[in-house]
Write an enzyme that holds these catalytic residues in place. Structure first.
Site, PDB file in Angstrom:
ATOM      1  N   GLU A  50     -18.388 -67.363  64.204  1.00  0.00           N
ATOM      2  CA  GLU A  50     -18.530 -66.849  62.993  1.00  0.00           C
ATOM      3  C   GLU A  50     -18.375 -65.222  63.400  1.00  0.00           C
ATOM      4  O   GLU A  50     -18.474 -64.704  63.962  1.00  0.00           O
ATOM      5  CB  GLU A  50     -20.147 -66.714  62.511  1.00  0.00           C
ATOM      6  CG  GLU A  50     -20.637 -68.396  62.215  1.00  0.00           C
ATOM      7  CD  GLU A  50     -22.011 -68.052  62.034  1.00  0.00           C
ATOM      8  OE1 GLU A  50     -22.600 -69.173  61.680  1.00  0.00           O
ATOM      9  OE2 GLU A  50     -22.664 -67.276  62.065  1.00  0.00           O
ATOM     10  N   ASP A  61     -29.585 -58.693  56.907  1.00  0.00           N
ATOM     11  CA  ASP A  61     -29.571 -58.496  58.195  1.00  0.00           C
ATOM     12  C   ASP A  61     -30.352 -57.600  58.857  1.00  0.00           C
ATOM     13  O   ASP A  61     -30.653 -56.719  58.308  1.00  0.00           O
ATOM     14  CB  ASP A  61     -27.940 -58.235  58.533  1.00  0.00           C
ATOM     15  CG  ASP A  61     -26.999 -59.245  58.563  1.00  0.00           C
ATOM     16  OD1 ASP A  61     -27.284 -60.272  59.332  1.00  0.00           O
ATOM     17  OD2 ASP A  61     -26.189 -59.248  57.789  1.00  0.00           O
TER      18      ASP A  61
END
Lengths: 272, 406
Positions: A50, A61
């Protein structure tokens, strides 16, 4: 549609083991080092990559990946450079699936159609875009599938049985199960609830389910690999980048090595 | 093909949460079920007369509504044109319009059985209003505020703490309002079970832009009634400052279908729109993008990376604007202009000197715009400026700009 992802899962099934999916931020800490990191991931044990597209405001995040994104942006990362990084990686690797992961705004500003064309040409196999739930499928999901890219969806502990069909309707490649309520790299997953939820979601989709958010050790990876089709490791690798830097924040020869060493360790866990 | 004029400007958003192409629900999957749950809960509350009665009672007895519509006689004389009224939101409990929305959302949170409230704040006005309502109802309150804003708004930080709130510094990114919003969203993702996110402006994923607008519409509804009582007719123009745009939307929305009413939204032009990044005018100086759950005009670079707004007013330096404003701009119903730091400061001083009212720096931008507009209008032109907040919180900033050491 590229078949790198489905081919990979078919091959792993034959081997009888789960996939190790590794996340790193494109351009972190700088373009040249980032390419060395990405290029060495398959050899270190990564089955799928990824590649994070840095964004100033990554709302899902935690601190590690936020910092990684800001490091990349500070060193001049852009969407174009992330795609160029992928293209350079593909010169030496034609088989490892690469999924571009990020947030919608930089894609929207790049232009959806142009982005899909350029991403495909650079060698991307799929997309994960955190802030595009199924309710916004017209934006990117449907055009991406049209363009031959897998659109990989996040499923979460709040994706209940009533909602699961909508979440899995327009998805392909694999499913990314977010193992905790929270942001990346903070809480450790409760392994019992992960097993139960993966089992539950398997009732809704035939796609492989990979589990991520909060996986840091070979031991966690080993346990998750017995319940899921893949294990995703991200924040731990981005933290490894950070720890390897000089006091001025510059990469050293040890930077790619630090990431690859951790990948190899966790790969051992995944392989049981 | 020419675009048809809609029968009403007040029917949005559609079932996808869109105003034209703006708005929507661009959030992570973890939040999506909650967003849908909130949408339903708000729909139910809106249809329940008991909810409305409870809210109205608090607005009257706790907030102190209705706020006056005050004829600013000396400012009118000074400018020599339009007859200027101030809608006195500065006289509300906690000193700004923010409390209107907070009371609505907190009563909704109680209905939904949520025990923990989170909010973001820039200048601290929304944080203070949220902390106030949480104290009143005994709810746990966590306020996210950029580290940079905490340093420049110490009095409001102390107020929130006195009111029992925990103030958490947002240390990520640029450490201002947009980062406080990111941190609040991150908190919400991690605490979906018991937490209600009380957004302070007409932005964020649907249903927030609509819900916050509805709670703020009391400003425009009252203005309409009060102007009828004062003058026997509707105003000719409305002027309000815009950061995210909640005070402006609250004043504007009830008038959108009164086609004779000119409507002006005033963005913060900071050091000037010609500077690359020293302003906070999302419409005049930005372009459409997706952030914090909605599509709208944003300040960003060519790569889609969000840039920082600058304004003398910490309440206006958000790099986005509510999606309904973006739509009203594109269809041309509302005119969006701007005022610079310097113009706002001049307006601030003039309002103090002529009207004995210390305005917040946010509405000072609206006054600054009116100073240019009013002289061009005839004496029977009725103009309403939204005095969205009082300026006590800003005296340190103003002193600093005037070179005075307090």
């Amino acid at each position: 549609m590229s078949t790198r992802i489905s081919d990979k899962f078919a091959a792993l099934k034959a081997e009888g083991r789960a996939a190790l999916v590794t996340y790193v931020v494109g351009g972190d800490p700088d373009a040249a080092t980032s390419l060395k990191i990405v290029a060495g991931l398959p050899k270190a044990g990564a089955d799928i990559i990824e590649l994070g597209m840095p964004f100033t405001d990554p709302m899902a995040d935690g601190p590690a990946i936020q910092a990684g994104g800001l490091r990349a942006l500070a060193s001049g990362a852009t969407m174009k450079k992330t795609l160029a990084l992928l293209k350079a990686f593909r010169k030496g690797d034609a088989t490892t699936p690469v999924v571009l992961m990020g947030y919608y705004n930089p894609i929207y500003v790049y232009g959806v159609e142009k982005f899909l064309k350029d991403a495909k040409a650079a060698g991307a196999d799929g997309l994960i875009v955190v802030d595009l739930p199924p309710e916004e499928d017209d934006e990117l999901c449907l055009p991406a599938m049209e363009a031959g890219l897998n659109f990989i969806r996040l499923a979460t502990p709040t994706t209940d049985d009533a909602r699961a069909p909508a979440v899995f309707r327009n998805t392909s490649g694999f499913v990314y199960y977010v193992s905790v309520l929270g942001i990346t790299g903070t809480k450790a997953p409760d392994l019992k609830s992960v097993a139960a939820n993966v089992k539950r979601l398997k009732g809704h989709t035939a796609l492989p389910i990979c589990v991520g958010f909060g996986v840091k050790t070979a031991e966690q990876a080993r346990t998750i690999a017995t319940h899921a089709d893949g294990v995703v490791v991200g924040s731990a690798l981005v933290s490894a980048v950070e720890k390897s830097l000089t006091r001025q924040g510059k990469a050293t020869a040890a930077t790619p090595r630090a990431v690859h060493k951790l990948v190899a360790e966790i790969a051992k866990g995944v392989r049981g | 093909m020419t675009e048809l004029t809609p029968n009403s400007y007040r029917t949005g958003p559609d079932e996808k949460g869109l105003f034209g192409i703006y708005g929507g629900r661009f959030v992570a999957e973890t939040l999506m079920p909650l967003i849908l749950q909130l949408e339903q809960a708000y729909k139910d509350a809106k249809a329940d007369p008991a909810f409305k009665a409870e809210l109205n009672s608090f607005l009257e007895h706790y907030v102190g509504r209705p706020s006056p519509l005050y004829f600013a006689e000396r400012l009118t004389e000074h400018l020599g044109g339009a007859k200027i009224y101030f809608k006195r939101e500065d006289l509300n409990h906690t000193g700004a319009h923010k409390i209107n929305n907070v009371m609505g959302q907190i009563l909704l949170a109680r209905r939904m059985g949520k025990k923990r409230i989170i909010a973001e704040t820039g200048a601290g006005q929304h944080g203070v209003a949220t902390a106030t309502a949480c104290a009143r109802f005994g709810l746990k309150c966590v306020i996210y505020m950029g580290e940079v804003d905490i340093a420049r708004q110490m009095p409001n930080v102390f107020r929130m703490k006195l009111l029992g709130a925990e103030v958490v510094p947002a240390k990520s990114g640029s450490r201002t309002l947009k980062d406080a919003l990111n941190e609040a969203l991150r908190d919400w993702v991690a605490n979906v079970e018991d937490t209600f996110y009380c957004i302070g402006t007409v932005a964020g994923p649907a249903p927030y832009p609509e819900m916050v607008r509805d709670f703020q519409c009391i400003i425009g509804d009252e203005t309409k009634r009060q102007m009828m009582a004062h003058e026997g007719r509707l105003p000719d123009s409305l002027v309000a400052a815009i950061g995210g745009g909640s005070n402006a939307m609250g004043l504007f929305h009830p008038f959108l279908d009164d086609r004779s009413v000119e409507i002006y939204g005033v963005e913060a032009a900071g050091l000037g729109l010609k500077t690359k990044d020293k302003h906070a005018a999302s419409i005049s100086g930005g372009k459409p993008g997706v952030l914090h759950g909605n599509r709208t005009y944003l300040l960003m670079d060519d790569d889609g990376q969000i840039t920082e707004g600058h304004s003398i007013s910490a309440g206006l330096d958000y790099p986005g604007i509510g999606p309904e404003h973006a739509w009203l701009n594109d269809i041309g119903r509302v005119t969006y202009g701007s005022a610079t730091d310097k113009e706002a400061l001049e307006a601030f001083k003039l309002c103090c000197a002529l009207e004995g009212i210390i305005p917040a720096l946010e509405p000072s931008h609206a006054i600054a715009y009116a100073m240019k507009l009013a002289p061009k209008k005839p004496k029977d032109h009725l103009m309403v400026i939204n005095m969205s907040g009082r300026g006590d919180k800003d005296i340190f900033t103003v002193a600093d700009h005037l070179g005075v050491k307090l």
